[in-house]
Design an enzyme around this catalytic site. Sequence first.
Site, PDB file in Angstrom:
ATOM      1  N   ASN A   7      76.748  20.830  72.928  1.00  0.00           N
ATOM      2  CA  ASN A   7      75.423  20.617  72.333  1.00  0.00           C
ATOM      3  C   ASN A   7      75.506  21.118  70.894  1.00  0.00           C
ATOM      4  O   ASN A   7      75.424  22.323  70.642  1.00  0.00           O
ATOM      5  CB  ASN A   7      74.382  21.401  73.142  1.00  0.00           C
ATOM      6  CG  ASN A   7      72.970  21.169  72.638  1.00  0.00           C
ATOM      7  OD1 ASN A   7      72.769  20.522  71.614  1.00  0.00           O
ATOM      8  ND2 ASN A   7      71.997  21.708  73.347  1.00  0.00           N
ATOM      9  N   ARG A  92      75.452  16.278  74.317  1.00  0.00           N
ATOM     10  CA  ARG A  92      74.003  16.101  74.354  1.00  0.00           C
ATOM     11  C   ARG A  92      73.572  15.520  73.006  1.00  0.00           C
ATOM     12  O   ARG A  92      73.901  16.069  71.949  1.00  0.00           O
ATOM     13  CB  ARG A  92      73.326  17.452  74.561  1.00  0.00           C
ATOM     14  CG  ARG A  92      71.836  17.312  74.625  1.00  0.00           C
ATOM     15  CD  ARG A  92      71.134  18.420  73.922  1.00  0.00           C
ATOM     16  NE  ARG A  92      69.702  18.180  73.957  1.00  0.00           N
ATOM     17  CZ  ARG A  92      68.837  18.887  73.262  1.00  0.00           C
ATOM     18  NH1 ARG A  92      69.243  19.870  72.512  1.00  0.00           N
ATOM     19  NH2 ARG A  92      67.561  18.602  73.323  1.00  0.00           N
ATOM     20  N   HIS A 181      63.611  15.296  76.016  1.00  0.00           N
ATOM     21  CA  HIS A 181      63.913  16.063  77.236  1.00  0.00           C
ATOM     22  C   HIS A 181      64.243  15.143  78.408  1.00  0.00           C
ATOM     23  O   HIS A 181      64.076  15.518  79.569  1.00  0.00           O
ATOM     24  CB  HIS A 181      62.716  16.949  77.679  1.00  0.00           C
ATOM     25  CG  HIS A 181      62.321  18.012  76.726  1.00  0.00           C
ATOM     26  ND1 HIS A 181      60.998  18.286  76.428  1.00  0.00           N
ATOM     27  CD2 HIS A 181      63.064  18.891  76.013  1.00  0.00           C
ATOM     28  CE1 HIS A 181      60.950  19.282  75.556  1.00  0.00           C
ATOM     29  NE2 HIS A 181      62.175  19.664  75.285  1.00  0.00           N
ATOM     30  N   GLY A 211      58.869  24.718  77.716  1.00  0.00           N
ATOM     31  CA  GLY A 211      59.736  25.766  77.141  1.00  0.00           C
ATOM     32  C   GLY A 211      59.272  26.008  75.716  1.00  0.00           C
ATOM     33  O   GLY A 211      58.070  25.943  75.448  1.00  0.00           O
ATOM     34  N   ASN A 212      60.200  26.275  74.800  1.00  0.00           N
ATOM     35  CA  ASN A 212      59.809  26.340  73.384  1.00  0.00           C
ATOM     36  C   ASN A 212      59.260  25.002  72.945  1.00  0.00           C
ATOM     37  O   ASN A 212      58.256  24.909  72.259  1.00  0.00           O
ATOM     38  CB  ASN A 212      61.018  26.692  72.520  1.00  0.00           C
ATOM     39  CG  ASN A 212      61.221  28.178  72.452  1.00  0.00           C
ATOM     40  OD1 ASN A 212      60.243  28.930  72.410  1.00  0.00           O
ATOM     41  ND2 ASN A 212      62.456  28.606  72.461  1.00  0.00           N
ATOM     42  N   GLY A 213      59.991  23.946  73.340  1.00  0.00           N
ATOM     43  CA  GLY A 213      59.476  22.585  73.206  1.00  0.00           C
ATOM     44  C   GLY A 213      59.029  22.153  74.594  1.00  0.00           C
ATOM     45  O   GLY A 213      59.644  22.563  75.582  1.00  0.00           O
ATOM     46  N   ARG A 242      55.117  24.108  67.467  1.00  0.00           N
ATOM     47  CA  ARG A 242      54.679  22.732  67.151  1.00  0.00           C
ATOM     48  C   ARG A 242      53.246  22.512  67.632  1.00  0.00           C
ATOM     49  O   ARG A 242      52.854  23.010  68.693  1.00  0.00           O
ATOM     50  CB  ARG A 242      55.596  21.717  67.845  1.00  0.00           C
ATOM     51  CG  ARG A 242      56.949  21.618  67.205  1.00  0.00           C
ATOM     52  CD  ARG A 242      57.882  20.740  68.008  1.00  0.00           C
ATOM     53  NE  ARG A 242      58.994  21.510  68.529  1.00  0.00           N
ATOM     54  CZ  ARG A 242      59.861  21.087  69.429  1.00  0.00           C
ATOM     55  NH1 ARG A 242      59.765  19.878  69.943  1.00  0.00           N
ATOM     56  NH2 ARG A 242      60.834  21.866  69.837  1.00  0.00           N
ATOM     57  N   ARG A 286      56.312  35.226  76.253  1.00  0.00           N
ATOM     58  CA  ARG A 286      56.249  36.607  76.763  1.00  0.00           C
ATOM     59  C   ARG A 286      55.409  37.495  75.849  1.00  0.00           C
ATOM     60  O   ARG A 286      54.659  38.351  76.331  1.00  0.00           O
ATOM     61  CB  ARG A 286      57.670  37.179  76.918  1.00  0.00           C
ATOM     62  CG  ARG A 286      58.385  36.579  78.105  1.00  0.00           C
ATOM     63  CD  ARG A 286      59.862  36.805  78.055  1.00  0.00           C
ATOM     64  NE  ARG A 286      60.452  36.007  76.989  1.00  0.00           N
ATOM     65  CZ  ARG A 286      61.739  35.696  76.915  1.00  0.00           C
ATOM     66  NH1 ARG A 286      62.568  36.126  77.818  1.00  0.00           N
ATOM     67  NH2 ARG A 286      62.206  34.960  75.933  1.00  0.00           N
ATOM     68  N   ILE A 336      59.331  28.384  80.333  1.00  0.00           N
ATOM     69  CA  ILE A 336      57.977  28.782  80.734  1.00  0.00           C
ATOM     70  C   ILE A 336      57.648  28.205  82.113  1.00  0.00           C
ATOM     71  O   ILE A 336      57.149  28.925  82.996  1.00  0.00           O
ATOM     72  CB  ILE A 336      56.948  28.317  79.670  1.00  0.00           C
ATOM     73  CG1 ILE A 336      57.238  29.009  78.333  1.00  0.00           C
ATOM     74  CG2 ILE A 336      55.524  28.595  80.133  1.00  0.00           C
ATOM     75  CD1 ILE A 336      56.388  28.527  77.159  1.00  0.00           C
ATOM     76  N   GLY A 337      57.939  26.941  82.310  1.00  0.00           N
ATOM     77  CA  GLY A 337      57.631  26.300  83.594  1.00  0.00           C
ATOM     78  C   GLY A 337      58.287  26.997  84.776  1.00  0.00           C
ATOM     79  O   GLY A 337      57.701  27.127  85.846  1.00  0.00           O
ATOM     80  N   GLU A 338      59.517  27.496  84.560  1.00  0.00           N
ATOM     81  CA  GLU A 338      60.241  28.140  85.663  1.00  0.00           C
ATOM     82  C   GLU A 338      59.828  29.590  85.868  1.00  0.00           C
ATOM     83  O   GLU A 338      59.906  30.109  86.984  1.00  0.00           O
ATOM     84  CB  GLU A 338      61.758  28.109  85.389  1.00  0.00           C
ATOM     85  CG  GLU A 338      62.361  26.728  85.503  1.00  0.00           C
ATOM     86  CD  GLU A 338      63.782  26.655  84.942  1.00  0.00           C
ATOM     87  OE1 GLU A 338      64.504  27.665  84.980  1.00  0.00           O
ATOM     88  OE2 GLU A 338      64.157  25.572  84.451  1.00  0.00           O
ATOM     89  N   GLU A 389      70.380  20.448  82.551  1.00  0.00           N
ATOM     90  CA  GLU A 389      70.757  19.300  81.723  1.00  0.00           C
ATOM     91  C   GLU A 389      72.277  19.187  81.587  1.00  0.00           C
ATOM     92  O   GLU A 389      72.821  18.085  81.568  1.00  0.00           O
ATOM     93  CB  GLU A 389      70.112  19.437  80.338  1.00  0.00           C
ATOM     94  CG  GLU A 389      68.605  19.219  80.388  1.00  0.00           C
ATOM     95  CD  GLU A 389      67.860  19.942  79.275  1.00  0.00           C
ATOM     96  OE1 GLU A 389      67.789  21.185  79.323  1.00  0.00           O
ATOM     97  OE2 GLU A 389      67.352  19.272  78.368  1.00  0.00           O
TER      98      GLU A 389
HETATM   99  P1  ADP Z   1      63.967  25.840  74.741  1.00  0.00           P
HETATM  100  O1  ADP Z   1      62.906  24.778  74.651  1.00  0.00           O
HETATM  101  O2  ADP Z   1      64.330  26.440  73.410  1.00  0.00           O
HETATM  102  O3  ADP Z   1      65.148  25.454  75.600  1.00  0.00           O
HETATM  103  P2  ADP Z   1      63.271  27.570  76.952  1.00  0.00           P
HETATM  104  O4  ADP Z   1      63.182  26.471  77.938  1.00  0.00           O
HETATM  105  O5  ADP Z   1      64.386  28.552  77.090  1.00  0.00           O
HETATM  106  O6  ADP Z   1      63.247  27.043  75.472  1.00  0.00           O
HETATM  107  O7  ADP Z   1      61.887  28.378  76.996  1.00  0.00           O
HETATM  108  C1  ADP Z   1      61.623  29.456  76.158  1.00  0.00           C
HETATM  109  C2  ADP Z   1      60.236  29.978  76.506  1.00  0.00           C
HETATM  110  O8  ADP Z   1      60.265  30.460  77.859  1.00  0.00           O
HETATM  111  C3  ADP Z   1      59.791  31.114  75.616  1.00  0.00           C
HETATM  112  O9  ADP Z   1      58.444  30.926  75.204  1.00  0.00           O
HETATM  113  C4  ADP Z   1      59.872  32.304  76.558  1.00  0.00           C
HETATM  114  O10 ADP Z   1      58.917  33.289  76.250  1.00  0.00           O
HETATM  115  C5  ADP Z   1      59.540  31.663  77.894  1.00  0.00           C
HETATM  116  N1  ADP Z   1      59.943  32.545  79.002  1.00  0.00           N
HETATM  117  C6  ADP Z   1      61.189  32.923  79.361  1.00  0.00           C
HETATM  118  N2  ADP Z   1      61.138  33.812  80.385  1.00  0.00           N
HETATM  119  C7  ADP Z   1      59.832  33.992  80.670  1.00  0.00           C
HETATM  120  C8  ADP Z   1      59.107  34.800  81.613  1.00  0.00           C
HETATM  121  N3  ADP Z   1      59.729  35.581  82.473  1.00  0.00           N
HETATM  122  N4  ADP Z   1      57.752  34.720  81.620  1.00  0.00           N
HETATM  123  C9  ADP Z   1      57.111  33.924  80.750  1.00  0.00           C
HETATM  124  N5  ADP Z   1      57.723  33.145  79.830  1.00  0.00           N
HETATM  125  C10 ADP Z   1      59.058  33.190  79.788  1.00  0.00           C
END
Ligand code: ADP
Length: 404
Positions: A7, A92, A181, A211-213, A242, A286, A336-338, A389
Amino acid sequence: MNILVVNAGSSSLKYQLIDSVTGIASAKGLCERIGANGSCIEHKNLVKGTKTSLESPMKDHADAMKLVVNYLTDKEFGVIESMDEIGAIGHRVVHGGSYFSKSILLNDDVLAKLELCKDFAPLHTIAHLMGIKGCLDTMPSKPQVLVFDTSFHQTMEPEAYMYALPYKYYSEYGIRRYGFHGTSHRYVSGEMAKILGKPVEDTKIITCHIGNGSSITAVKGGKVMDTSMGFTPLAGVEMGTRCGDIDPAIVTLIMEKENMTPAEVNDLMNKKSGFLGITGLSSDMRDLLAAAEEGGEKGERASLALNILKHNVKKYIGSYAAIMNGVDAVVFTAGIGENCGALREMICSDMEFMGIELDKEANAGRSSDPFRISTADSKVAVYVIPTNEELVIAQDTAAIVEAK
Ligand code: ADP
């Protein structure tokens, strides 16, 4: 077959070595500050559980790839004896425009089409081209496969991907919804279909990659009907930095009021908005959760940012259920979703009208395997499915190379 999944970013390169049969990654790592002072590589041997890092000059992605191969074959930190044990490389790629509806083996024609994708995602595409060139320089005889974030979304109908602008902007510049995604949405919707245990053709799944995105996708019968990101990954729900969907008239108004150039307003919407823009605090979920817990003025803003995201995601779930004429399952994935049960609970509350009933206890859990967070009676199954992915990239790469 061992697949090296790459990537490539403009100054970074993430990699994993994955056995495409077992799906197990034996090594992973990250090269940073490529082409700048202080370039370094961090390498993990996942079999032994060891980690090492090294500051070493990397003038370009070819230098980075040489270091990656050195580490992969290193006596102490490596996982393979020689480069011969790498069967192929899977890249990727963020944007494939309308040129690529599936993963593809690299050749001159593919490379020429990828060059054209610079029009859509200049920075990402230039970075991918550098990563590909780095691999060609280091391992010229290895087959390389490109796996696109956009390709899973190519099944959308024109009514979903067309914007109601004058038609010439589509025909002349390719301005349409592409979606992103895709590899993640494809993986988690596929896993969800297996869990539902009915033919994929009969499934209606909404996948929430947060996530971040972040992007939300409607997948009916294994095909994407709609997705929240658009021409670029700026559209859709509120994200870390964003803004997501806004009234387009706001853009010209801000440009006029603040005397901004297109580049400046683009930067504002991509890097200074979302959680960061609303709170002035952070783009990280977080930090928002901690601030909301603390209360006060900062806490109120953090709660506002959380509520906007909740509201946005609910709206997408509702509208995607409408376009699919129902929904069997909703899936949460990505950082975030996980991991953020609190947000999942906010999103899934007061959704009984459409058959979503959250099991709060199950939702508070965490696992690296998929787990159900809806009650046994819930008409719609709600799951957390960790995305992977890199595994999809490794499997696509192996399948294409083996079929050669
Ligand atoms: P990217 O889109 O860069 O791949 P990720 O999928 O890794 O990003 O998601 C990052 C986000 O996930 C950040 O906002 C982070 O705060 C959030 N995150 C990670 N662990 C936790 C947690 N235990 N509780 C809440 N949010 C979390």
